[in-house]
Each structure stands twice: as C-alpha cells, then as structure tokens.
Design a protein around this motif. Sequence first.
Motif, PDB file in Angstrom:
ATOM      1  N   GLY A  87       0.802  -1.221   0.000  1.00 21.84           N
ATOM      2  CA  GLY A  87       0.000   0.000   0.000  1.00 21.84           C
ATOM      3  C   GLY A  87       0.830   1.262   0.000  1.00 21.84           C
ATOM      4  N   PHE A  88       2.117   1.161  -0.284  1.00 14.71           N
ATOM      5  CA  PHE A  88       2.933   2.365  -0.216  1.00 14.71           C
ATOM      6  C   PHE A  88       2.747   3.253  -1.440  1.00 14.71           C
ATOM      7  N   SER A  89       2.908   4.540  -1.220  1.00 12.51           N
ATOM      8  CA  SER A  89       2.845   5.523  -2.294  1.00 12.51           C
ATOM      9  C   SER A  89       3.590   6.763  -1.836  1.00 12.51           C
ATOM     10  N   GLY A  90       4.498   7.225  -2.621  1.00 10.25           N
ATOM     11  CA  GLY A  90       5.237   8.435  -2.298  1.00 10.25           C
ATOM     12  C   GLY A  90       4.512   9.700  -2.716  1.00 10.25           C
ATOM     13  N   GLN A  91       3.280   9.569  -3.168  1.00 11.61           N
ATOM     14  CA  GLN A  91       2.537  10.708  -3.699  1.00 11.61           C
ATOM     15  C   GLN A  91       1.767  11.497  -2.647  1.00 11.61           C
ATOM     16  N   ASN A  92       1.539  10.935  -1.466  1.00 12.15           N
ATOM     17  CA  ASN A  92       0.752  11.609  -0.438  1.00 12.15           C
ATOM     18  C   ASN A  92       1.681  12.473   0.422  1.00 12.15           C
ATOM     19  N   PRO A  93       1.600  13.802   0.305  1.00 11.92           N
ATOM     20  CA  PRO A  93       2.522  14.676   1.048  1.00 11.92           C
ATOM     21  C   PRO A  93       2.364  14.593   2.563  1.00 11.92           C
ATOM     22  N   ASP A  94       1.229  14.099   3.056  1.00 14.32           N
ATOM     23  CA  ASP A  94       1.033  13.962   4.502  1.00 14.32           C
ATOM     24  C   ASP A  94       1.868  12.831   5.096  1.00 14.32           C
ATOM     25  N   PHE A  95       2.375  11.955   4.252  1.00 12.52           N
ATOM     26  CA  PHE A  95       3.082  10.780   4.755  1.00 12.52           C
ATOM     27  C   PHE A  95       4.459  10.605   4.111  1.00 12.52           C
ATOM     28  N   ILE A  96       5.108  11.714   3.830  1.00 13.46           N
ATOM     29  CA  ILE A  96       6.465  11.655   3.284  1.00 13.46           C
ATOM     30  C   ILE A  96       7.428  11.125   4.339  1.00 13.46           C
ATOM     31  N   GLU A  97       7.258  11.554   5.588  1.00 14.15           N
ATOM     32  CA  GLU A  97       8.100  11.081   6.685  1.00 14.15           C
ATOM     33  C   GLU A  97       7.214  10.515   7.795  1.00 14.15           C
ATOM     34  N   PRO A  98       6.659   9.309   7.576  1.00 14.48           N
ATOM     35  CA  PRO A  98       5.749   8.726   8.572  1.00 14.48           C
ATOM     36  C   PRO A  98       6.484   8.323   9.845  1.00 14.48           C
ATOM     37  N   ASN A  99       5.740   8.290  10.944  1.00 14.06           N
ATOM     38  CA  ASN A  99       6.283   7.836  12.222  1.00 14.06           C
ATOM     39  C   ASN A  99       5.962   6.347  12.351  1.00 14.06           C
ATOM     40  N   ARG A 100       6.932   5.505  12.087  1.00 11.80           N
ATOM     41  CA  ARG A 100       6.687   4.056  12.091  1.00 11.80           C
ATOM     42  C   ARG A 100       6.278   3.518  13.451  1.00 11.80           C
ATOM     43  N   ASP A 101       6.585   4.249  14.524  1.00 10.60           N
ATOM     44  CA  ASP A 101       6.193   3.801  15.857  1.00 10.60           C
ATOM     45  C   ASP A 101       4.683   3.893  16.079  1.00 10.60           C
ATOM     46  N   LEU A 102       3.992   4.676  15.261  1.00 12.70           N
ATOM     47  CA  LEU A 102       2.535   4.816  15.372  1.00 12.70           C
ATOM     48  C   LEU A 102       1.778   3.846  14.467  1.00 12.70           C
ATOM     49  N   MET A 103       2.452   3.289  13.487  1.00  9.39           N
ATOM     50  CA  MET A 103       1.772   2.530  12.445  1.00  9.39           C
ATOM     51  C   MET A 103       1.320   1.151  12.899  1.00  9.39           C
ATOM     52  N   ALA A 104       0.097   0.811  12.505  1.00  8.70           N
ATOM     53  CA  ALA A 104      -0.469  -0.520  12.749  1.00  8.70           C
ATOM     54  C   ALA A 104      -1.076  -1.004  11.438  1.00  8.70           C
ATOM     55  N   ILE A 105      -0.785  -2.228  11.067  1.00  8.62           N
ATOM     56  CA  ILE A 105      -1.282  -2.783   9.817  1.00  8.62           C
ATOM     57  C   ILE A 105      -2.231  -3.943  10.108  1.00  8.62           C
ATOM     58  N   VAL A 106      -3.279  -4.049   9.301  1.00 15.14           N
ATOM     59  CA  VAL A 106      -4.219  -5.158   9.390  1.00 15.14           C
ATOM     60  C   VAL A 106      -4.363  -5.707   7.978  1.00 15.14           C
ATOM     61  N   GLY A 107      -4.114  -6.992   7.817  1.00 15.94           N
ATOM     62  CA  GLY A 107      -4.228  -7.601   6.501  1.00 15.94           C
ATOM     63  C   GLY A 107      -4.901  -8.952   6.580  1.00 15.94           C
ATOM     64  N   THR A 108      -5.508  -9.352   5.483  1.00 16.63           N
ATOM     65  CA  THR A 108      -6.109 -10.682   5.406  1.00 16.63           C
ATOM     66  C   THR A 108      -5.680 -11.369   4.113  1.00 16.63           C
ATOM     67  N   VAL A 109      -5.574 -12.683   4.209  1.00 18.53           N
ATOM     68  CA  VAL A 109      -5.272 -13.547   3.074  1.00 18.53           C
ATOM     69  C   VAL A 109      -6.277 -14.685   3.133  1.00 18.53           C
ATOM     70  N   ASP A 110      -7.100 -14.823   2.098  1.00 16.85           N
ATOM     71  CA  ASP A 110      -8.133 -15.859   2.067  1.00 16.85           C
ATOM     72  C   ASP A 110      -7.581 -17.107   1.371  1.00 16.85           C
ATOM     73  N   LEU A 111      -7.239 -18.108   2.159  1.00 17.61           N
ATOM     74  CA  LEU A 111      -6.693 -19.358   1.619  1.00 17.61           C
ATOM     75  C   LEU A 111      -7.734 -20.476   1.609  1.00 17.61           C
ATOM     76  N   SER A 112      -9.006 -20.128   1.668  1.00 11.99           N
ATOM     77  CA  SER A 112     -10.057 -21.145   1.769  1.00 11.99           C
ATOM     78  C   SER A 112     -10.108 -22.085   0.557  1.00 11.99           C
ATOM     79  N   LYS A 113      -9.626 -21.661  -0.594  1.00  6.75           N
ATOM     80  CA  LYS A 113      -9.604 -22.530  -1.782  1.00  6.75           C
ATOM     81  C   LYS A 113      -8.348 -23.396  -1.825  1.00  6.75           C
ATOM     82  N   TYR A 114      -7.452 -23.202  -0.881  1.00  4.36           N
ATOM     83  CA  TYR A 114      -6.177 -23.927  -0.868  1.00  4.36           C
ATOM     84  C   TYR A 114      -5.933 -24.579   0.486  1.00  4.36           C
ATOM     85  N   THR A 115      -6.926 -25.278   0.984  1.00  5.40           N
ATOM     86  CA  THR A 115      -6.801 -25.901   2.300  1.00  5.40           C
ATOM     87  C   THR A 115      -5.709 -26.976   2.323  1.00  5.40           C
ATOM     88  N   ASP A 116      -5.294 -27.472   1.177  1.00  2.00           N
ATOM     89  CA  ASP A 116      -4.251 -28.493   1.130  1.00  2.00           C
ATOM     90  C   ASP A 116      -2.876 -27.947   1.517  1.00  2.00           C
TER      91      ASP A 116
END
Length: 90
Positions: free
Chosen positions: A55-84
């Motif tokens: 999700g990175f993009s260098g185009q948003n001027p509000d996040f040129i120098e983000p504070n990584r100590d504040l960042m939290a990521i939430v992601g999902t991967v649906d592997l239901s078709k690959y139960t093997d």
Amino acid sequence: MGLYTSPGIYSGTEQYDAVDFEVPMNLSLYNYYGKSSIENIFNWSPEEDQWWITGFSGQNPDFIEPNRDLMAIVGTVDLSKYTDIYGTKK
C-alpha cells in the motif's frame, strides 16, 4: 505482505520464490495514537486476486516522513480454496 514457497538455492544463495497461485487479499494501515485516537491511512481491497499486496505511495505529502512507531497494519489472506497447503510439522 506476500505468499512465498520454501527456500531454494539459486546461484549459491538461499532465496524464496512466489507461490504459483493468487488469492483474495486486503490491507489497511492506521496511525495508532491511543485507544480512542486511530487515524486511517488507507484501505486496499483489490478486485483481482493477489500473491503479494502493498500500500505504499510516495505521492501523499502527509506521509512523506511517517512515524513508524505509530503505524499498525491489518491484513487478510483468504486461503479457503487452498486448504491443502495447511499442515502440521512432525
């Protein structure tokens, strides 16, 4: 976030390779200031299946120098078709 296979040796160096399939994935990023103060940076839910998502993009001027100590990521991967691919190591 990505899906990779077990390492192999390529040109004398151990490396991982991408899986040979794609699945639904989504990714969100937040600045977490505290329990009652959470700022949404982005939510990305592509319509096409993925093996890797970012999700990175260098185009948003509000996040040129983000504070990584504040960042939290939430992601999902649906592997239901690959139960093997699930298994237990012995």
